[in-house]
Design an enzyme around this catalytic site. Structure first.
Site: not given
Length: 576
Positions: A195, A302, A437, A460-461, A471, A508
């Site tokens: 966060h 998204r 992904e 990321n994934d 992560r 992306c």
């Protein structure tokens, strides 16, 4: 005495300022008995605190929206609003007050500890991380109950800002700091996708996380320097060091202002190759940032943020308006809209909420969509209707099986047939693509290329699933490595396979917006990058300096290497 501490760099820049320690309101809460005749008053105290915190969170969400802060921030606030309405927290605390005749603060902390212990026993790292949200919500409630709002110090006469030092920071905390003279964030815990990291980047505030016991090593009002680019904080620097970092900060600000000159420059390499630089967004409110960066379009919209944090899901018309507004605002530019990627750490409310033992590997993304075909069909109809207004593309997340694509295409055809029957306009030739992904998808591209018009690599994934690394978990985040040879081979093979069959491929994930990887990806053959709008100009600068003819053979040699240290050295030399 001057000394340095090393953590994880998550938001670039240099901050010089004084420490403001954010303490935990829950470390010590008194326990006292409440006389039976005062129990109703105690319950009312709790109800008032809940109402106050709800108001604070709603106000913070509105502030984030008006400031065009990263839309994921709003989703985090929504999650905390959900927890305020969760009977396992508030109703259970009320029951404790009534049965144990105790004060509201103590009841909340007792119930929080039970919930946190339950979260700790969950194997899935995404769900386990939600314990932090429970703690942050209860902290806010206890602060209200104790009358400790936690004001920040006023602006200082020496011109230096305030550096927030905490064990952890909630999105609500960081949004609340927006109007203060905050120079930087430093936390004990967190990773690149925590966060604090997400909000710090959206606010352009330097941040270093994962410093473990930093709160115990610093004192209120102590002077420190935060190097968010290197992941270092310098404690009690002397005047020489401060002047050196003032100079570095000025140089960074000059470089940042120079980047603005590139806004209207075409993204072309030295040898004339045209590169597409697209934006990742979460909704219409991100449009000003897209236009400010003069992005070539939207590479990832998204849509799940339309669905999260609400008891009633958006109907077809609401979705249509959200999609249409973005498409119409970017005439003649592609807008790639991803179908909702819910599940895992992005849970829905109410009847659609699910509890899974391992949600990161469970019913999420396309799996969830296909398990709720009516909900999915509603979204597809809205997307198709919006396609009549511009260059809309539909993208399916987290594909792993051919039958998933076939089922999605069948539902798209069903939605088209319904719209035709209703004489509603849409683009008959709307392109459908998919996200790569999962390693299984990257290793079996043929079945996707035969069925889809384009591919987008979600790094990321892909990295997380390839390396089995959460992560967001600071205990293992040091193992999250975009330059791991297995990861690079999967990315490189996907790009080259797409080129061989004339299927466009973009990236992306976070790698697309990180200038440390731009030359590497260009050398792999990537010609389309999609990222947070704030990163576009910095990536464009890298593109303008690149010579693909010189890069390609060097990158091919890198892809053949299997020693991570040598790969990292070689990637760093690309810019030399």
């Amino acid at each position: 005495m001057t000394f340095a501490l090393h953590g994880l760099p998550v938001s670039q820049g240099i901050a010089i300022g004084h420490v403001h320690l954010v303490s935990h309101a829950l470390l010590e809460v008194n326990h006292y008995h409440v006389a039976p005749r005062y129990l109703d008053d105690e319950l009312e105290r709790l109800n008032d605190a809940v109402a106050t915190v709800q108001g604070e969170l709603i106000g913070l969400k509105a502030a984030a929206t008006s400031a065009q802060t990263h839309s994921e921030v709003g989703a985090f606030v929504d999650l905390q609003l959900m927890m305020l309405a969760d009977p396992l927290l508030i109703d259970a605390a009320r029951h404790l007050i009534e049965t144990r005749r105790c004060n509201a603060e103590w009841a909340l902390v007792q119930q929080m500890e039970q919930l946190v212990e339950q979260f700790r026993q969950i194997e899935d790292p995404y769900l386990r991380e939600r314990q932090a949200d429970v703690v942050q919500v209860v902290e806010r409630l206890v602060k209200v109950l104790l009358g400790h709002p936690g004001h920040l110090p006023p602006k200082r006469r020496d011109g230096l800002g305030t550096i927030i030092v905490a064990h952890d920071l909630s999105p609500a905390d960081t949004i609340g700091f927006r109007d203060h003279n905050i120079s930087g964030f430093v936390t004990d815990v967190g990773g690149p996708t925590s966060h604090t990291a997400i909000v710090a980047r959206s606010l352009k505030i330097p941040a270093v996380v994962g410093l473990h016991h930093v709160r115990d090593l610093l004192e209120d009002d102590e002077l420190i320097i935060v190097n968010g680019t290197r992941g270092v904080i310098i404690v009690a620097p002397d005047e020489t060091i401060v002047e050196e970092y003032r100079l570095r900060r000025s140089e960074l600000e000059i470089e940042r202002s120079k980047l603005n000159r590139l806004r209207d420059t075409s993204a072309r390499t030295l040898d004339g190759a045209s590169i597409s630089l697209l934006a990742n967004i979460e909704g219409p409110k991100d449009l000003p940032a897209v236009k400010n960066a003069n992005a070539d379009g939207v590479g990832l919209y998204r849509t799940e943020f339309l669905f999260m944090g609400r008891d009633v899901l958006p109907d077809e018309d609401e979705q249509y308006e959200a999609y249409r507004s973005v498409v119409k605002a970017l005439p003649n530019k592609p807008v790639t809209i991803r179908t909702f990627d819910v599940g895992s750490d992005k849970a829905l409310n109410g009847a659609y909420a699910r509890f899974e033992p391992n949600p990161a590997l469970g019913l999420r993304a396309v799996r969830y969509s296909l398990a709720e075909p009516q909900m999915f069909l509603t979204q597809l109809r809205a997307l198709l209707r919006a396609s009549a207004h511009g260059k809309l593309q539909i993208m399916i997340p987290m594909l792993s099986h051919a039958q998933e694509i076939d089922q999605c295409l069948a539902l798209i055809n069903k939605a088209k047939a319904e719209l035709r029957a209703e004489k509603i306009k849409f683009d008959e030739g709307v392109q459908v693509g998919g996200m790569i992904e999962i390693p299984a998808a990257a290793l079996s591209l043929g079945m996707f290329i035969r069925r889809l018009s384009f591919l987008s690599i979600g790094t990321n994934d892909l990295i997380q699933y390839t390396l089995a690394i959460d992560r967001s978990d600071e205990a293992v985040v040091h193992l999250y490595d975009p330059l791991h040879p297995a990861v690079l081979k999967l990315i490189g093979a996907t790009i080259s396979t797409g080129a061989r069959y004339s299927v466009p491929v973009s990236v992306c994930g976070e790698m697309a917006g990180d200038p440390a990887y731009t030359l590497l990806l260009l050398g792999m053959g990537l010609r389309s990058f999609s990222m947070h709008p704030g990163n576009i100009l910095e990536i464009k600068q890298q593109v303008l300096r690149a010579d693909l003819g010189e890069l390609a053979p060097r990158v091919q040699r890198i892809l053949k290497a299997d020693e991570p240290a040598r790969i990292r050295e070689a990637v760093e030399r690309l810019a030399g």
